[in-house]
Scaffold this motif. Structure first.
Motif, PDB file in Angstrom:
ATOM      1  N   SER A  66     -47.468  -7.587 -45.041  1.00 35.27           N
ATOM      2  CA  SER A  66     -46.143  -7.821 -45.614  1.00 35.27           C
ATOM      3  C   SER A  66     -45.893  -6.930 -46.832  1.00 35.27           C
ATOM      4  CB  SER A  66     -46.040  -9.288 -46.043  1.00 35.27           C
ATOM      5  OG  SER A  66     -44.881  -9.501 -46.816  1.00 35.27           O
ATOM      6  N   GLU A  67     -44.636  -6.575 -47.017  1.00 35.92           N
ATOM      7  CA  GLU A  67     -44.234  -5.858 -48.225  1.00 35.92           C
ATOM      8  C   GLU A  67     -44.484  -6.722 -49.463  1.00 35.92           C
ATOM      9  OE1 GLU A  67     -43.042  -2.500 -48.361  1.00 35.92           O
ATOM     10  OE2 GLU A  67     -43.967  -2.736 -46.399  1.00 35.92           O
ATOM     11  N   HIS A  68     -44.563  -8.022 -49.280  1.00 35.91           N
ATOM     12  CA  HIS A  68     -44.846  -8.936 -50.383  1.00 35.91           C
ATOM     13  C   HIS A  68     -46.261  -8.744 -50.951  1.00 35.91           C
ATOM     14  CE1 HIS A  68     -41.175 -11.333 -50.269  1.00 35.91           C
ATOM     15  NE2 HIS A  68     -41.249 -11.293 -48.950  1.00 35.91           N
ATOM     16  N   CYS A  69     -47.105  -8.015 -50.246  1.00 34.90           N
ATOM     17  CA  CYS A  69     -48.456  -7.727 -50.755  1.00 34.90           C
ATOM     18  C   CYS A  69     -48.451  -6.569 -51.751  1.00 34.90           C
ATOM     19  CB  CYS A  69     -49.406  -7.433 -49.600  1.00 34.90           C
ATOM     20  SG  CYS A  69     -49.704  -8.864 -48.538  1.00 34.90           S
ATOM     21  N   PHE A  70     -47.324  -5.903 -51.921  1.00 40.30           N
ATOM     22  CA  PHE A  70     -47.134  -4.843 -52.913  1.00 40.30           C
ATOM     23  C   PHE A  70     -48.070  -3.656 -52.716  1.00 40.30           C
ATOM     24  CE2 PHE A  70     -44.329  -7.791 -54.760  1.00 40.30           C
ATOM     25  CZ  PHE A  70     -43.584  -7.154 -55.720  1.00 40.30           C
ATOM     26  N   GLU A  71     -48.324  -3.313 -51.455  1.00 42.39           N
ATOM     27  CA  GLU A  71     -49.052  -2.069 -51.181  1.00 42.39           C
ATOM     28  C   GLU A  71     -48.193  -0.883 -51.616  1.00 42.39           C
ATOM     29  OE1 GLU A  71     -52.217  -1.719 -49.570  1.00 42.39           O
ATOM     30  OE2 GLU A  71     -52.410  -3.878 -49.873  1.00 42.39           O
ATOM     31  N   GLY A  72     -46.888  -1.021 -51.417  1.00 43.38           N
ATOM     32  CA  GLY A  72     -45.920  -0.026 -51.890  1.00 43.38           C
ATOM     33  C   GLY A  72     -45.212  -0.577 -53.111  1.00 43.38           C
ATOM     34  N   LYS A  73     -43.877  -0.573 -53.070  1.00 42.70           N
ATOM     35  CA  LYS A  73     -43.081  -1.056 -54.207  1.00 42.70           C
ATOM     36  C   LYS A  73     -42.869  -2.564 -54.177  1.00 42.70           C
ATOM     37  CE  LYS A  73     -40.611   3.307 -54.690  1.00 42.70           C
ATOM     38  NZ  LYS A  73     -39.303   3.970 -54.564  1.00 42.70           N
ATOM     39  N   GLY A  74     -43.260  -3.209 -53.100  1.00 41.14           N
ATOM     40  CA  GLY A  74     -43.173  -4.652 -53.027  1.00 41.14           C
ATOM     41  C   GLY A  74     -41.851  -5.168 -52.499  1.00 41.14           C
ATOM     42  N   ALA A  75     -41.770  -6.496 -52.427  1.00 43.33           N
ATOM     43  CA  ALA A  75     -40.593  -7.173 -51.904  1.00 43.33           C
ATOM     44  C   ALA A  75     -40.355  -8.444 -52.698  1.00 43.33           C
ATOM     45  CB  ALA A  75     -40.806  -7.518 -50.433  1.00 43.33           C
ATOM     46  N   ALA A  76     -39.113  -8.911 -52.654  1.00 43.38           N
ATOM     47  CA  ALA A  76     -38.769 -10.200 -53.246  1.00 43.38           C
ATOM     48  C   ALA A  76     -37.609 -10.787 -52.449  1.00 43.38           C
ATOM     49  CB  ALA A  76     -38.382 -10.045 -54.709  1.00 43.38           C
ATOM     50  N   ASP A  77     -37.519 -12.102 -52.497  1.00 39.88           N
ATOM     51  CA  ASP A  77     -36.437 -12.826 -51.840  1.00 39.88           C
ATOM     52  C   ASP A  77     -35.588 -13.481 -52.920  1.00 39.88           C
ATOM     53  OD1 ASP A  77     -37.796 -12.119 -49.515  1.00 39.88           O
ATOM     54  OD2 ASP A  77     -38.731 -14.081 -49.296  1.00 39.88           O
ATOM     55  N   TYR A  78     -34.267 -13.345 -52.784  1.00 38.02           N
ATOM     56  CA  TYR A  78     -33.351 -13.842 -53.815  1.00 38.02           C
ATOM     57  C   TYR A  78     -32.360 -14.838 -53.238  1.00 38.02           C
ATOM     58  CZ  TYR A  78     -35.093  -9.724 -56.228  1.00 38.02           C
ATOM     59  OH  TYR A  78     -35.905  -8.780 -56.801  1.00 38.02           O
ATOM     60  N   THR A  79     -32.022 -15.828 -54.052  1.00 36.21           N
ATOM     61  CA  THR A  79     -31.047 -16.829 -53.659  1.00 36.21           C
ATOM     62  C   THR A  79     -30.212 -17.229 -54.870  1.00 36.21           C
ATOM     63  OG1 THR A  79     -30.758 -18.904 -52.462  1.00 36.21           O
ATOM     64  CG2 THR A  79     -32.557 -18.829 -54.076  1.00 36.21           C
ATOM     65  N   THR A  80     -29.156 -17.953 -54.595  1.00 36.13           N
ATOM     66  CA  THR A  80     -28.302 -18.480 -55.659  1.00 36.13           C
ATOM     67  C   THR A  80     -27.626 -19.743 -55.144  1.00 36.13           C
ATOM     68  OG1 THR A  80     -26.442 -18.035 -57.122  1.00 36.13           O
ATOM     69  CG2 THR A  80     -26.339 -17.033 -54.949  1.00 36.13           C
ATOM     70  N   PRO A  81     -27.388 -20.704 -56.023  1.00 37.92           N
ATOM     71  CA  PRO A  81     -26.635 -21.882 -55.598  1.00 37.92           C
ATOM     72  C   PRO A  81     -25.132 -21.629 -55.597  1.00 37.92           C
ATOM     73  CG  PRO A  81     -27.330 -22.144 -57.865  1.00 37.92           C
ATOM     74  CD  PRO A  81     -27.936 -20.859 -57.366  1.00 37.92           C
ATOM     75  N   ASP A  82     -24.719 -20.482 -56.098  1.00 39.58           N
ATOM     76  CA  ASP A  82     -23.297 -20.200 -56.250  1.00 39.58           C
ATOM     77  C   ASP A  82     -22.716 -19.533 -55.001  1.00 39.58           C
ATOM     78  OD1 ASP A  82     -22.649 -21.170 -59.006  1.00 39.58           O
ATOM     79  OD2 ASP A  82     -24.389 -19.912 -59.422  1.00 39.58           O
ATOM     80  N   ASP A  83     -22.540 -18.248 -54.980  1.00 38.01           N
ATOM     81  CA  ASP A  83     -21.876 -17.549 -53.885  1.00 38.01           C
ATOM     82  C   ASP A  83     -22.852 -16.559 -53.259  1.00 38.01           C
ATOM     83  OD1 ASP A  83     -20.260 -16.081 -52.197  1.00 38.01           O
ATOM     84  OD2 ASP A  83     -18.733 -15.662 -53.694  1.00 38.01           O
ATOM     85  N   LEU A  84     -23.541 -16.988 -52.220  1.00 34.24           N
ATOM     86  CA  LEU A  84     -24.574 -16.172 -51.596  1.00 34.24           C
ATOM     87  C   LEU A  84     -24.016 -14.875 -51.009  1.00 34.24           C
ATOM     88  CD1 LEU A  84     -27.637 -16.455 -51.261  1.00 34.24           C
ATOM     89  CD2 LEU A  84     -27.229 -17.402 -49.009  1.00 34.24           C
ATOM     90  N   LEU A  85     -22.820 -14.915 -50.435  1.00 27.40           N
ATOM     91  CA  LEU A  85     -22.245 -13.700 -49.855  1.00 27.40           C
ATOM     92  C   LEU A  85     -21.900 -12.674 -50.924  1.00 27.40           C
ATOM     93  CD1 LEU A  85     -20.105 -15.191 -46.962  1.00 27.40           C
ATOM     94  CD2 LEU A  85     -22.371 -14.138 -46.842  1.00 27.40           C
ATOM     95  N   SER A  86     -21.401 -13.125 -52.072  1.00 30.30           N
ATOM     96  CA  SER A  86     -21.127 -12.187 -53.166  1.00 30.30           C
ATOM     97  C   SER A  86     -22.412 -11.572 -53.698  1.00 30.30           C
ATOM     98  CB  SER A  86     -20.378 -12.885 -54.300  1.00 30.30           C
ATOM     99  OG  SER A  86     -19.068 -13.207 -53.885  1.00 30.30           O
ATOM    100  N   LEU A  87     -23.484 -12.346 -53.726  1.00 33.90           N
ATOM    101  CA  LEU A  87     -24.776 -11.786 -54.121  1.00 33.90           C
ATOM    102  C   LEU A  87     -25.175 -10.665 -53.170  1.00 33.90           C
ATOM    103  CD1 LEU A  87     -27.412 -11.612 -55.697  1.00 33.90           C
ATOM    104  CD2 LEU A  87     -28.276 -13.534 -54.334  1.00 33.90           C
ATOM    105  N   GLY A  88     -25.007 -10.873 -51.886  1.00 37.49           N
ATOM    106  CA  GLY A  88     -25.332  -9.833 -50.903  1.00 37.49           C
ATOM    107  C   GLY A  88     -24.535  -8.566 -51.125  1.00 37.49           C
ATOM    108  N   LYS A  89     -23.259  -8.709 -51.431  1.00 39.37           N
ATOM    109  CA  LYS A  89     -22.414  -7.539 -51.689  1.00 39.37           C
ATOM    110  C   LYS A  89     -22.911  -6.765 -52.904  1.00 39.37           C
ATOM    111  CE  LYS A  89     -18.325  -9.526 -49.582  1.00 39.37           C
ATOM    112  NZ  LYS A  89     -17.010 -10.134 -49.813  1.00 39.37           N
TER     113      LYS A  89
END
Length: 134
Positions: A66-89
């Motif tokens: 997984s990219e979450h193992c940070f062999e490269g630049k890594g990965a993260a998952d993001y969420t919000t209780p507000d407006d998830l679609l606006s976060l994606g934009k």
């Protein structure tokens, strides 16, 4: 600019290598602070979804690649209780992440740098990514 994130939000591990902490700061916190500022509402790192050691990934029954193992630049998952679609934009508009996958049923975006150019996906079953315009 205000710092909205802490390194420990990006890891489920008790201790992490210094090089991983540096990558979290450079490739994730520094990227997300201006996005959080523009968003104007809380953005959370989903369930400490940044760094997971290869050993943790294997214990979870995963491949360990997984990219979450940070062999490269890594990965993260993001969420919000507000407006998830606006976060994606905003992720698409302001971030350098090259792969963004939207998980609508789990309510988060996975972001990493694995692709050479921007690729977007949707994952409706929690496993399989399908190319999509987000």
């Amino acid at each position: 600019m205000q710092n909205y994130f802490l390194i420990n939000e990006f890891t489920i591990e008790k201790q992490i290598p210094t090089e991983v902490a540096d990558k979290i700061q450079q490739y994730h916190i520094n990227v997300m602070n201006p996005i959080r500022e523009a968003f104007g509402a809380p953005i959370k790192v989903s369930q400490h979804s940044g760094y997971r050691s290869k050993e943790t990934e294997l214990k979870l029954g995963r491949s360990g690649n997984s990219e979450h193992c940070f062999e490269g630049k890594g990965a993260a998952d993001y969420t919000t209780p507000d407006d998830l679609l606006s976060l994606g934009k905003l992720l698409l508009k302001l971030s350098p992440y090259t792969r963004i996958c939207y998980y609508p049923h789990q309510g988060f975006y996975h972001c990493d740098y694995k692709a050479k150019s921007r690729e977007t996906f949707i994952c409706t079953d929690g496993i399989n990514w399908k190319r999509a315009e987000l």
